[in-house]
Design an enzyme around this catalytic site. Structure first.
Site, PDB file in Angstrom:
ATOM      1  N   ALA A 124       1.052  -1.070  -0.057  1.00 26.96           N
ATOM      2  CA  ALA A 124      -0.171   0.013  -0.141  1.00 26.96           C
ATOM      3  C   ALA A 124       0.834   1.077  -0.098  1.00 26.96           C
ATOM      4  O   ALA A 124       0.681   2.344  -0.671  1.00 26.96           O
ATOM      5  CB  ALA A 124      -0.900   0.109   1.338  1.00 26.96           C
ATOM      6  N   ASP A 165      -1.162  -8.893 -12.000  1.00 25.74           N
ATOM      7  CA  ASP A 165       0.304  -9.566 -12.479  1.00 25.74           C
ATOM      8  C   ASP A 165       0.854  -8.119 -12.937  1.00 25.74           C
ATOM      9  O   ASP A 165       0.171  -7.770 -13.961  1.00 25.74           O
ATOM     10  CB  ASP A 165       0.057 -10.545 -13.709  1.00 25.74           C
ATOM     11  CG  ASP A 165       1.517 -11.047 -13.842  1.00 25.74           C
ATOM     12  OD1 ASP A 165       2.514 -10.155 -13.972  1.00 25.74           O
ATOM     13  OD2 ASP A 165       1.639 -12.195 -13.985  1.00 25.74           O
ATOM     14  N   HIS A 166       1.595  -7.650 -12.051  1.00 23.00           N
ATOM     15  CA  HIS A 166       1.990  -6.481 -12.259  1.00 23.00           C
ATOM     16  C   HIS A 166       2.855  -6.216 -13.576  1.00 23.00           C
ATOM     17  O   HIS A 166       2.805  -4.988 -14.243  1.00 23.00           O
ATOM     18  CB  HIS A 166       2.890  -5.658 -11.205  1.00 23.00           C
ATOM     19  CG  HIS A 166       4.029  -6.011 -10.790  1.00 23.00           C
ATOM     20  ND1 HIS A 166       4.632  -7.305 -10.199  1.00 23.00           N
ATOM     21  CD2 HIS A 166       5.289  -5.495 -11.221  1.00 23.00           C
ATOM     22  CE1 HIS A 166       5.777  -7.415 -10.255  1.00 23.00           C
ATOM     23  NE2 HIS A 166       6.470  -6.149 -10.871  1.00 23.00           N
ATOM     24  N   HIS A 224       4.715 -14.077 -14.180  1.00 28.88           N
ATOM     25  CA  HIS A 224       5.297 -13.041 -15.015  1.00 28.88           C
ATOM     26  C   HIS A 224       5.579 -13.475 -16.297  1.00 28.88           C
ATOM     27  O   HIS A 224       5.677 -12.933 -17.505  1.00 28.88           O
ATOM     28  CB  HIS A 224       6.502 -12.089 -14.316  1.00 28.88           C
ATOM     29  CG  HIS A 224       5.896 -11.584 -13.023  1.00 28.88           C
ATOM     30  ND1 HIS A 224       4.697 -11.091 -12.730  1.00 28.88           N
ATOM     31  CD2 HIS A 224       6.549 -11.531 -11.803  1.00 28.88           C
ATOM     32  CE1 HIS A 224       4.692 -10.668 -11.814  1.00 28.88           C
ATOM     33  NE2 HIS A 224       5.733 -10.987 -10.878  1.00 28.88           N
ATOM     34  N   LYS A 269      -0.779 -11.233  -6.094  1.00 30.85           N
ATOM     35  CA  LYS A 269      -0.190 -12.572  -5.944  1.00 30.85           C
ATOM     36  C   LYS A 269       0.440 -12.896  -4.714  1.00 30.85           C
ATOM     37  O   LYS A 269       0.681 -11.723  -3.953  1.00 30.85           O
ATOM     38  CB  LYS A 269       1.078 -12.446  -7.093  1.00 30.85           C
ATOM     39  CG  LYS A 269       2.034 -11.670  -6.872  1.00 30.85           C
ATOM     40  CD  LYS A 269       3.031 -11.850  -7.809  1.00 30.85           C
ATOM     41  CE  LYS A 269       3.782 -12.952  -7.347  1.00 30.85           C
ATOM     42  NZ  LYS A 269       5.276 -12.943  -7.483  1.00 30.85           N
TER      43      LYS A 269
HETATM   44  N1  LIG Z   1       5.243  -5.524  -1.090  1.00 37.01           N
HETATM   45  C1  LIG Z   1       5.382  -5.576  -2.307  1.00 37.01           C
HETATM   46  O1  LIG Z   1       5.997  -4.985  -2.994  1.00 37.01           O
HETATM   47  C2  LIG Z   1       4.697  -6.485  -3.150  1.00 37.01           C
HETATM   48  C3  LIG Z   1       3.345  -7.511  -2.374  1.00 37.01           C
HETATM   49  N2  LIG Z   1       2.595  -8.255  -2.892  1.00 37.01           N
HETATM   50  C4  LIG Z   1       1.595  -8.998  -2.298  1.00 37.01           C
HETATM   51  O2  LIG Z   1       0.807  -8.016  -1.518  1.00 37.01           O
HETATM   52  C5  LIG Z   1       0.267  -8.539  -0.483  1.00 37.01           C
HETATM   53  C6  LIG Z   1       0.726  -7.561   0.712  1.00 37.01           C
HETATM   54  O3  LIG Z   1       2.199  -7.512   1.000  1.00 37.01           O
HETATM   55  P1  LIG Z   1       2.949  -6.628   1.638  1.00 37.01           P
HETATM   56  O4  LIG Z   1       2.077  -5.055   1.928  1.00 37.01           O
HETATM   57  O5  LIG Z   1       4.383  -6.653   1.422  1.00 37.01           O
HETATM   58  O6  LIG Z   1       2.705  -7.112   3.240  1.00 37.01           O
HETATM   59  P2  LIG Z   1       3.065  -6.599   4.658  1.00 37.01           P
HETATM   60  O7  LIG Z   1       3.292  -7.543   5.737  1.00 37.01           O
HETATM   61  O8  LIG Z   1       3.886  -5.101   4.729  1.00 37.01           O
HETATM   62  O9  LIG Z   1       1.474  -6.101   4.998  1.00 37.01           O
HETATM   63  C7  LIG Z   1       0.721  -7.006   5.330  1.00 37.01           C
HETATM   64  C8  LIG Z   1      -0.869  -5.933   5.828  1.00 37.01           C
HETATM   65  O10 LIG Z   1      -1.638  -7.043   6.083  1.00 37.01           O
HETATM   66  C9  LIG Z   1      -2.300  -6.374   7.596  1.00 37.01           C
HETATM   67  N3  LIG Z   1      -2.768  -7.674   8.311  1.00 37.01           N
HETATM   68  C10 LIG Z   1      -2.216  -8.760   8.358  1.00 37.01           C
HETATM   69  N4  LIG Z   1      -2.950  -9.514   9.334  1.00 37.01           N
HETATM   70  C11 LIG Z   1      -4.253  -9.012   9.375  1.00 37.01           C
HETATM   71  C12 LIG Z   1      -5.355  -9.204  10.193  1.00 37.01           C
HETATM   72  N5  LIG Z   1      -5.500 -10.524  10.558  1.00 37.01           N
HETATM   73  N6  LIG Z   1      -6.312  -8.505   9.693  1.00 37.01           N
HETATM   74  C13 LIG Z   1      -6.248  -7.195   9.209  1.00 37.01           C
HETATM   75  N7  LIG Z   1      -5.233  -6.913   8.671  1.00 37.01           N
HETATM   76  C14 LIG Z   1      -3.995  -7.790   8.846  1.00 37.01           C
HETATM   77  C15 LIG Z   1      -1.238  -5.812   7.843  1.00 37.01           C
HETATM   78  O11 LIG Z   1      -1.913  -4.895   8.881  1.00 37.01           O
HETATM   79  P3  LIG Z   1      -1.554  -4.969  10.558  1.00 37.01           P
HETATM   80  O12 LIG Z   1      -0.142  -5.364  10.722  1.00 37.01           O
HETATM   81  O13 LIG Z   1      -1.663  -3.351  10.956  1.00 37.01           O
HETATM   82  O14 LIG Z   1      -2.434  -5.835  11.101  1.00 37.01           O
HETATM   83  C16 LIG Z   1      -0.633  -5.128   6.675  1.00 37.01           C
HETATM   84  O15 LIG Z   1      -1.419  -3.835   6.563  1.00 37.01           O
HETATM   85  C17 LIG Z   1       0.890 -10.173  -0.257  1.00 37.01           C
HETATM   86  O16 LIG Z   1       0.311 -10.954  -1.108  1.00 37.01           O
HETATM   87  C18 LIG Z   1       1.960 -10.188  -1.135  1.00 37.01           C
HETATM   88  O17 LIG Z   1       2.481 -11.176  -1.663  1.00 37.01           O
HETATM   89  C19 LIG Z   1       2.756  -8.700  -4.427  1.00 37.01           C
HETATM   90  C20 LIG Z   1       3.701  -8.138  -5.096  1.00 37.01           C
HETATM   91  C21 LIG Z   1       4.760  -6.953  -4.345  1.00 37.01           C
HETATM   92  O1  LIG Z   2       6.605 -10.175  -8.345  1.00 34.28           O
HETATM   93  C1  LIG Z   2       7.653 -10.228  -8.238  1.00 34.28           C
HETATM   94  O2  LIG Z   2       8.203  -9.243  -9.007  1.00 34.28           O
HETATM   95  C2  LIG Z   2       9.329  -8.827  -8.544  1.00 34.28           C
HETATM   96  C3  LIG Z   2       9.910  -8.158  -9.589  1.00 34.28           C
HETATM   97  O3  LIG Z   2       9.337  -6.993 -10.287  1.00 34.28           O
HETATM   98  P1  LIG Z   2       9.734  -6.077 -11.191  1.00 34.28           P
HETATM   99  O4  LIG Z   2       8.827  -5.217 -11.721  1.00 34.28           O
HETATM  100  O5  LIG Z   2      10.762  -5.273 -10.240  1.00 34.28           O
HETATM  101  O6  LIG Z   2      10.736  -6.640 -12.256  1.00 34.28           O
HETATM  102  C4  LIG Z   2      10.552  -9.550  -7.609  1.00 34.28           C
HETATM  103  O7  LIG Z   2      11.325  -8.854  -7.162  1.00 34.28           O
HETATM  104  C5  LIG Z   2       9.457 -10.204  -6.518  1.00 34.28           C
HETATM  105  O8  LIG Z   2      10.320 -11.565  -6.208  1.00 34.28           O
HETATM  106  C6  LIG Z   2       8.207 -10.907  -7.016  1.00 34.28           C
HETATM  107  O9  LIG Z   2       7.431 -11.261  -6.222  1.00 34.28           O
END
Ligand SMILES: NC(=O)C1=CN([C@@H]2O[C@H](COP(=O)(O)OP(=O)(O)OC[C@H]3O[C@@H](n4cnc5c(N)ncnc54)[C@H](OP(=O)(O)O)[C@@H]3O)[C@@H](O)[C@H]2O)C=CC1
Ligand SMILES: O=C1O[C@H](COP(=O)(O)O)[C@@H](O)[C@H](O)[C@H]1O
Length: 495
Positions: free
Chosen positions: A21, A181-182, A244, A152
């Site tokens: 987010a 799928d970004h 991807h 994902k």
């Molecule tokens: N980060 C990235 O760049 C990418 C992430 N993703 C996917 O996006 C998703 C999120 O990833 P990411 O943001 O990195 O994960 P984080 O661990 O940073 O965030 C997880 C979020 O889930 C919330 N959360 C966890 N458990 C609960 C619960 N029981 N009730 C309510 N809220 C909850 C947490 O809030 P709180 O701690 O306040 O409860 C937090 O906001 C995953 O599926 C990941 O695979 C995919 C591609 C890229």
């Molecule tokens: O989905 C994912 O992609 C990134 C790579 O994304 P890119 O846009 O930077 O090429 C990868 O690092 C990550 O492991 C994977 O979950």
């Protein structure tokens, strides 16, 4: 990016306190807002367990935008003030009634007409539960449209993906589900279709008569960073190939769709996945290479190998690198290998597609050069965006020798601005109801079936995983994969 349609909706972000987010969703929404691509009739509701207030979330949004977006922050306060926060545990059914009331109040305040996007930016084990409570507690019961955006990974294998799919399908129709799928939001991935179908010069050559092989590389310089826990259960095959890389292969291999509608494009992509030659057991070992990064260098510094990373078992057999050969059994592609490779801690951060054309049947210049250079079409996905065409020309001078000529087109300087972020496009597409650049269940299903056969063969294979030095382009086994067919990986670093 200028969009004519200005959708209005409430966007509910499950996981609004998380990394995705902060790094991707808030900045992308802000860009859309600044461009006027979303109407002012919008609100964002963030959900997490942390006891934040609306004000805390707004401050987080502000900070994220200030750090991610350089330049113009006009209207930032106005934008942030449309964010609201509701702390609750998503497994608590009762909280969904409060959420419903909150959304109805906001709907009324901003005159949104009941349009709602539910964005799952959380760990996948919650997706099914959230979807079910959204339905059972009437949160999806509105006058407008409701859409579910799923991050994902969509499952860990085919059975878990099927289970997840059937859970979310109890609450949402397939056409309301947007599986992210970004890569499908990247400018040059979207350009693959245009390059193919809007250029009379390429499409007649786009087949096994003229193409020798296609190479898709997505290499990263970073290691697993702090995602060891997730990565140990995933590996490069599930993390990158299943989604991807397979998506890029389908876009390269699909037949021209009857028209540019979501259904027609998806239908052609699905046919490619159905035509993939299934591989099992020994065939997997012959066609796919896996490896793990060892100690080496990253930007001149010494870095440790995968086995020493945080949250990684010292005996881990998880692959951080995959190279493979896919064959597509249809008239267009019979006999043309699609080579793919991806890995962490490689020499460069680069995603490129190289289409290698077959040599001419006869070399008229054989007395001057043994072989003319191969004709290559290179699609530069990232970090540079563009395409280049490698041809042969006459070497300047009197010898009459041939010499390679590189016709290069780069997107990067065109408008003097970066092209839109993948998430920006995908969020906008979801708001206007365009699911073309999201994965349909049939695509996910077929790609998992293909990937599962590879992981099963690997699980049974007792051979030690090859290692490659951090900062290299992968193990020698990946080079041998192509050498066996008389090809080589085209270097992607300096193309
Ligand atoms: N980060 C990235 O760049 C990418 C992430 N993703 C996917 O996006 C998703 C999120 O990833 P990411 O943001 O990195 O994960 P984080 O661990 O940073 O965030 C997880 C979020 O889930 C919330 N959360 C966890 N458990 C609960 C619960 N029981 N009730 C309510 N809220 C909850 C947490 O809030 P709180 O701690 O306040 O409860 C937090 O906001 C995953 O599926 C990941 O695979 C995919 C591609 C890229
Ligand atoms: O989905 C994912 O992609 C990134 C790579 O994304 P890119 O846009 O930077 O090429 C990868 O690092 C990550 O492991 C994977 O979950």
């Amino acid at each position: 990016m200028q969009n004519s349609e200005q959708p209005k909706s409430i966007i509910v972000i499950f996981g609004a306190t998380g990394d995705l987010a902060k790094r991707k969703l808030f900045p992308s929404l802000f860009r859309l807002f600044q461009q006027g691509s979303i109407s002012e009739q919008f609100a964002v509701v963030g959900i997490g367990r942390r006891e934040w207030s609306d004000e805390t979330l707004r401050n987080q949004v502000r900070e994220s935008i200030q750090s991610e977006i350089k330049g113009d922050h006009t209207n930032l306060d106005e934008f942030c003030n449309q964010f609201y926060y509701k702390p609750f545990n998503v497994t608590s059914q009762e909280s969904y009634t409060d959420l419903k009331d909150m959304l109805e109040t906001l709907d009324e305040r901003y005159q949104i007409g009941g349009n709602r996007i539910f964005y799952m930016a959380m760990a996948p084990e919650f997706f099914g539960t959230i979807a079910q409570y959204l339905k059972s507690e009437g949160v999806t019961d509105t006058e407008g449209w409701t859409r579910l955006v799923i991050e994902k990974p969509f499952g860990h294998d085919l059975p878990s993906a099927e289970k997840l799919n059937s859970e979310i399908r109890e609450a949402f129709h397939e056409d309301e589900i947007y599986r992210i799928d970004h890569y499908l939001g990247k400018e040059m991935v979207q350009n693959i279709q245009v390059i193919r179908f809007a250029n009379a010069v390429f499409e007649p050559l786009w087949n096994n008569q003229h193409i020798a092989n296609i190479q898709v590389t997505s290499s990263e310089q970073l290691g697993v960073e702090d995602r060891g826990g997730y990565y140990e259960n995933s590996g490069a095959l599930r993390d990158m190939v299943q989604n991807h890389l397979m998506q890029m292969v389908t876009l390269l291999a699909m037949e021209p769709p009857l028209r540019l509608s979501t259904e027609e494009i998806r239908s052609e992509k699905i046919k490619v996945l159905r035509a993939l030659r299934p591989i099992r057991n020994q065939k997997v070992i012959e066609s796919f290479v896996r490896a793990q990064y060892g100690q080496g260098t990253y930007k001149g510094d010494c870095v440790q190998g995968y086995l020493k990373e945080k949250n990684v078992s010292p005996e881990s057999q998880t692959e951080t690198y995959v190279a493979g050969k896919l064959l597509i059994d249809n008239y267009r592609w019979a006999g043309v290998p699609f080579y793919i490779r991806t890995g962490k801690r490689m020499a460069a951060k680069s995603t490129k597609i190289v289409i290698e054309f077959k040599p001419q049947p006869h070399n008229l210049y054989h007395d001057k050069v043994e072989n003319n250079g191969a004709n290559l079409l290179v699609i530069h996905i990232q970090p540079d965006e563009g395409m280049s065409l490698m041809l042969n020309g006459k070497k300047i001078g009197t010898t009459g020798d041939t010499s390679p000529v590189n016709l290069n087109y780069s997107n990067n300087g065109i408008d003097g601005i970066n092209t839109p972020e993948a998430y920006e496009r995908l969020l906008y597409d979801c708001m206007i109801g365009d699911a073309t650049n999201f994965a349909h269940w049939d695509e996910v299903n077929l790609s998992w079936a293909y990937i599962d056969a590879i992981s099963e063969a690997w699980d049974e294979d007792q051979t030690k995983l090859p290692s490659y030095p951090s900062g290299s382009m992968g193990p020698k086994e990946a080079d041998e994969l192509l050498q066996a067919d008389g090809f080589k990986w085209w270097p992607i670093e300096d193309m």
